[in-house]
Structure formats: C-alpha cells, structure tokens
Design a protein around this motif. Structure first.
Motif: not given
Length: 742
Positions: A425-441, A473-482
């Motif tokens: 998953a990290y490799r797929a993310f790292a291959s993106l030139d300009r990740p958008d909100t959905v990719a970061w999330t 959705v990004t904040f769902i991920g952040v709060l889940t991590a917490c």
C-alpha cells in the motif's frame, strides 16, 4: 495443364497491370480502373504497407492513381493517424500530379489535421493554389479543436478578405463556436454571434443551435434561452444542448421541465435526450419520474441502445434497485465498457463482490474492452474479499493497459492495506506524483486500521504540508488511529478543530469515534456524557462503543444503559446479548447473565457463522467454526492440541460469537473449534517456517484466540497477522501490535 492444376493464389496481385492481347472482345474498361479498385480495397482494409508496394507497381506500369483513390488513401491515413504513410502518399501525389486540384489538396490537408500534424497541415494550406470554404474550415477546425483559438480567429479574419462564399457557409461559424466551452470564452462567442447576425445567418437552425449550445456551455443561460426561444425551428440537438446547460448549472428542475415540453410538443427524441434526462432524474433523486422516462424510452424502442441502456443501469444502481438495473442491462443490444462498469459497480454496492469478480474474469477471458472504472471496482471487491492474489493481478493488468486512474490508485492503496500488505500500500502511494485528498485518506486509514497511529498521524501532517485539504473521511482515519492507540487528548483535539480549522463539519460518525476513544481508555462517564451532548441522535455505533468499553473495564451499570439503548435500535443483534452475558458472568451475577442467555434462546437468535480463511500457494482455504471437512483436518487438530494450553473452570468461561454456533459444548474442546485457530494451525503446517501467516476473519477476535495467537508466535517464532472485523493484529514473539488495547 488441366484447369484443376492451376494455382490462382500464386499469381501476384499486380499481374493484372500487364497488358496482354486477347482474342475476345472485353467490355470497355477505363485504363487503370481495376488497379485503382484494388488500391481502394487495400486502403479500406488498412493494409498501408501493401498500398505502398502496389503504388510502386502502378508507377512501373504507367498507371495513374485516380482522385477517388487518393481520397480513400488519405482518409485511411487520417483515421489510423498513420502520419508517415500519409507523408509517403503525399510525396507520391506531388511526384505524379503536376498541378493538383483544390479538391486533392483538401484531402491532404484533412489528413494532416486528422494525424495531429498542424505544422504539415499549415504548410500545405499556405502552398495551396486554390482555397475554397472547405479548406478554411478544415484548417480552422484543426486549430480550434487543439484549443489554439487565437490562430483560428486570425485565420477567420484573414479568410473574410479572400473568400466571398462566407455568407452562405454556416459550417465556418459552427467550427468556431464548437470549442467555446468555458466562461472565459463568452465574450469571443458574443462577437462571433454578432458576426453571424451581420452576415444574415441568424435564422439558420444549425448556427442557432451552435450559438445556444455555446452560451449554455459558457454558463450564460439567459443568452442561451434568448437564442433558443427565438429559433424558428428547434431540432433535438438544440433541446439537448439546453438541457445540458441546465444540468451543468445544477438547474435540474429546468432541465426536467424542458424535457416535458419536448414530450408535449411531440419533438422527435433521440438517444442523447434520454441519456441526459436520466442523469437529471438521478440528480433529483426522483425514482418515479425516472421510471416514467424509462417507459417512454421503451415505447420508442430506444432502451436497447447502449446510449440509453447504460444511463438506465446507472440510474437504478444509484437508487439501490439492482433488480431493475439488471433488467435494463439485459435489454442493451451491445453493452460497452461503460455498461459493464455500471453493472460491476452495482454488484459492489450491494455487497455482491464475488459476482463482480466473476463478471470481470468472464470479460477478460472474452477479450472485452475494459476501462479504468472497472479496475477501480475490482480493487474495491478484492479489498472486501481480502483477495490479494486477484488484486495484485488486476493491478499488473491495469498498469499494462494504462488503465489506472486517480480513483483506481486510491482504491489500490486501500486494497493492499486491507489485504494485509501495508508495505505494498505504501509503495502504491509513494508512486503517486501528486496524491489527492482521497489518496492521502486511503494511506492514513490503512495505517490506522493496522494500529500504527504514529505513522497515520505523520501522514496527516505531511498531507497538510503538501497543501492538500482533509475531508470528513480523512478525519475518520485520524480518529480511528487515536482510538486504537489510546490517544485520548489528541482525539478530542482533532474533533474540536475539524469545523474551525479545517472547515469540515463533524458527523455522528466522528463523534462515535471519540466515544470509542473514551470507552477504550476507561473514561466511560465521559463517553456517556458525549453521547448525550452530541448534536445528533446516537446511533447503534454510539452505544456499541460504550458497551465495548463497559465490557473491557467491567462496568455492568453503564453496560446495562448501553445495552438497553442498543436493543431498542437492534433487538436481534446477538453481539449485545453475548457481551452482557459475559459482563454479568465476569462479575458473578449469574442470574442476570442467565437472563440474556435465555433471551437469545427464546428469540432463536443466530449470528453470522464464524469464518476464517488463509491463502496458500494462490489457493484460498476457508474454515468455519468446528470445521472438520478439510483434507488435513486431522493434522490441523493435532497441531492445535500440541499448542493449546488447558483452560481451568471451562464451564464458567465466557461466551464468544463463535461459541453460540457451537451449541455451547465443553469450553476446552470448544476453543479448538474456533475458525481462527484452525486457519493458524493450517498456516503453520502448510507454509515455509520463515513466512508470515496471514489470516482473515469475519468476526471480532475473541480474547482467548488473541492470547493463543500471541502464544503461537512466541513458541514457533512465526509472525502471525490476523485481520478481524475491527482491525489488524500483528503478532511477533508473543506480543501484539495492539498492545492488548483493542
């Protein structure tokens, strides 16, 4: 030599070019006619290499190429965008024809434009001895379609002084108006409109339609309406253009009203009208009107057209009416990639992921053209099914075909993280030139799901440093991590900052995450207070989070409150009864515990059967609770007995979801039957000793199996990864990545 011994297929195709005397009187055929017919035939088949060879033989035989043949040759080169072949044929034309007509020059000009070579096209245009209206339209269209409007307008101004037929050539204005699709082009469009009126073409239906469509696309609906209303004749294209304008401006009611007028006035409707109006009904969320329009398309016999059938499928899928979507799909005479994409996506939406995969494999085997949206849906299906093998294959295939779009990249990140390969998953993310909100999330949620809060929050900070705005959705991920890491203070701060600092309005899901944070940390009173004070009616997850905390921290009083509210919302959810039984039993309150056990029996409640699966050598091995059907069942249970420690006081042990399915037998033997243990044991005897064991489970892991996995990882030295219904657990050397905080 007999007739049968002749071999006509050995005669070269150019043998007919050599004249031979004949004693018969043949009908009078123009010299070179047969050769030109053969040349046209080769061209229409796209055999340009054979065309080049045949032209050489025609030159040797002294036979000229007819204008009609040149027309076909240049059209083929343009259609196939075969620039080098087109240049070769153009060179042949210049060598063999001293003064080509304007008609031939136009064929060459259009070929270069279709091949995208404006430099060659402009050179031909400037060298033309005769330029007619068609010549100007061809070169202006090429510049306009490439978005080089300044040059197209310069040519238009230059043309006015050299072409007298402009007043009777509406195609010139249509050419200039077609690419004007943005608000920034509005003033230019108005100037062209003014020119149209001065040249007396204001009443021309085709030009009027182009002007109205231009105003609509540029966002000036008042101007579009004015032109549309004054048109003496309105064809379906004009009506459709206005509907598109209203749709783009989100004036969906106006678009629907225009369609009603078309019906009332008896305007002949084509498939494009239905394509637009079905999208309008989807936007209006009006199922009833959509059904009526569906009926109208059936009466006109247009529902089998792919341009109508596909929007119908998409319309019903959006409403969750998959039965009607399938019926509409079956009516399409020739489904295209968009049609298949809709039906695959629909299956994913209703949870029929295996059906989506089945359709995908069938399409691939038949060589059907696929698009990027189909691959995006398959990544989602593989994530839900935890099918890493198919997901990786689809990923490779999509890359090979160049069919990975922005949404597919994000779906790929989610797929790999949910399949247990966070490194991929990290490799797929790292291959993106300009990740958008959905990719970061996607990457934030991936690390959160694996319990790695440090990395998840680090990605969140990097996301902001890159200037990308988080969404809900990004904040769902952040709060889940917490939540999974006990970061109480940080979780509350993120919730409080959402609206003011990030402009994201919190929903009940965000509050539920914080309730879960409090509950896991043992702050049960704070959790209950938040439930009561939040600006939403608490939902099932609100009370489930509190109940889970009450079980972990042994608080039957608040647990009773949570259970009461849960049973009002979901009276048939067995998880509530099981947790309350365990909670009261652990506190020695056997009467209360028996009450919940009795309620389950009286209501005949049966939870989803416990199931775990593991993939070995590309093959999926699925185990249900108490499963003894696997070919290696004897070895699996023998391995479990060697690893399992005895449990004392088995009769008084607590229940789990899987225990309900086992009919509550003796606890010691029952624990061997848990599907998760069966999968782990099979992994131990079926995989190399240095390979990690990756197990997936449809239910939440029970404490006993969690402790068992820790013990196995310590005794065997093997890494064990388990994904239950909540999160991933990584077991190494007797420790779990959750730190028993789950």
């Amino acid at each position: 030599m007999t007739l049968k011994s002749l071999s006509f297929d050995q005669i070269p195709s150019w043998v007919s070019l050599k004249c031979s005397p004949s004693s018969r009187k043949a009908p009078q055929i123009q010299p070179g006619h047969v050769a030109n017919v053969h040349l046209v035939s080769l061209s229409k088949q796209g055999k340009l290499r054979e065309v080049d060879e045949f032209l050489k033989h025609m030159d040797e035989a002294g036979i000229s190429v007819s204008p009609r043949s040149y027309k076909t040759l240049f059209e083929t080169c343009g259609r196939l965008q075969a620039l080098s072949d087109g240049k070769s044929i153009h060179d042949h034309l210049r060598r063999t024809v001293k003064e080509p007509t304007g008609l031939l020059d136009n064929y060459v000009l259009r070929m270069y434009c279709d091949c995208g070579s404006l430099v060659d096209a402009r050179k031909v245009f400037e060298e033309m001895l005769e330029r007619n209206v068609v010549s100007w339209v061809i070169i202006m269209s090429a510049y306009a379609e490439e978005g080089i409007l300044d040059e197209a307008i310069r040519l238009f101004s230059r043309m006015q002084g050299s072409v007298t037929e402009i007043r009777s050539s509406p195609s010139i204005y249509i050419t200039l108006l077609r690419p004007l699709t943005k608000f920034s082009f509005l003033e230019l469009g108005k100037q062209i409109h003014s020119h149209v009126i001065r040249n007396g073409l204001g009443s021309n239906a085709l030009v009027g339609t182009a002007i109205a469509n231009m105003y609509a696309k540029c966002g000036w609906l008042e101007g579009a309406e004015l032109v549309f209303d004054r048109m003496p004749e309105k064809n379906a294209v004009a009506w459709t253009g206005m509907m598109v304008g209203y749709t783009q401006a989100e004036k969906l009611d106006n678009a629907l009203g225009l369609f009603v007028k078309m019906v009332n006035q008896g305007i002949e409707m084509d498939e494009f009208v239905f394509s637009i109006i079905l999208k309008v009904c989807g936007g209006l969320e009006d199922l009833n009107v959509g059904r009526q329009i569906h009926g109208c398309s059936v009466k006109l016999g247009l529902d089998s057209d792919v341009s109508v059938g596909t929007p119908l499928v998409d319309f019903y899928v959006k409403f969750g009416n998959f039965t009607s979507a399938c019926r509409a799909f079956e009516r399409i005479s020739e489904p295209n990639d968009v049609s298949w994409s809709c039906i695959i996506s629909g299956n994913c939406q209703i949870g029929e992921f295996e059906e989506s995969v089945k359709i995908f494999k069938n399409l691939k085997s038949k060589g059907v053209v696929l698009n990027s949206f189909i691959y995006t849906s398959i990544f989602q299906a593989c994530a839900a099914l935890s099918d890493l093998n198919l997901g990786a294959q689809a990923h490779a295939d999509a890359i090979k075909r160049g069919l990975v779009n922005v949404y597919g990249e994000s779906a790929m990140i989610t797929m790999y993280s949910r399949c247990g390969r966070l490194d991929y998953a990290y490799r797929a993310f790292a291959s993106l030139d300009r990740p958008d909100t959905v990719a970061w999330t996607a990457i934030i949620c991936g690390y959160a799901c694996h319990g790695n809060a440090t990395e998840a929050l680090s990605f969140f900070n990097r996301m902001q440093d890159c200037g990308v705005r988080p969404n809900a959705v990004t904040f769902i991920g952040v709060l889940t991590a917490c939540s999974h890491s006990g970061l109480v203070r940080e979780g509350k701060q993120y919730l409080d900052s959402m609206r003011g600092e990030y402009g994201v309005v919190p929903t009940v899901d965000h509050y539920d995450c914080v309730v879960d944070i409090y509950s896991r940390a043992g702050l049960l009173e704070e959790a209950l207070e938040l439930i009561k004070s939040m600006p939403f009616e608490p939902d099932v997850m609100s009370w489930k989070s509190l109940l889970g905390g009450c079980w972990t921290h042994q608080n039957p009083e608040l647990g009773k409150i949570a259970a009461k509210n849960l049973l009002q919302l979901e009276p048939d959810d067995t998880a509530t009864y099981i947790v309350m039984f365990n909670l009261y039993a652990s506190c020695g309150k056997w009467e209360e515990a028996a009450h919940f056990r009795r309620m389950m029996a009286e209501r005949n409640l049966r939870k989803e059967i416990g199931c775990s699966w593991v993939t070995v050598k590309g093959r999926l091995h699925r185990f249900t609770v108490g499963d003894r059907h696997h070919p290696l069942a004897e070895q699996i249970y023998s391995t479990l007995r060697e690893l399992t420690t005895s449990y004392e006081n088995a009769d008084n042990a607590l229940l789990t979801d899987e225990d309900v399915w086992c009919g509550l037998p003796e606890r010691k033997e029952q624990l061997l039957d848990h599907s998760e243990r069966l999968a782990i044991a099979f992994g131990l005897i079926s995989t190399p000793s240095n390979a990690p064991i990756l197990v997936f489970k449809n239910l939440r892991a029970c404490k006993d199996c969690h402790d068992f996995a820790k013990q196995v990882s310590r005794v065997t030295g093997r890494e064990i990864v388990v994904r239950d219904s909540n999160r991933f657990h990584h077991f190494r050397l007797g420790e779990c990545s959750c730190n028993d905080y789950w």
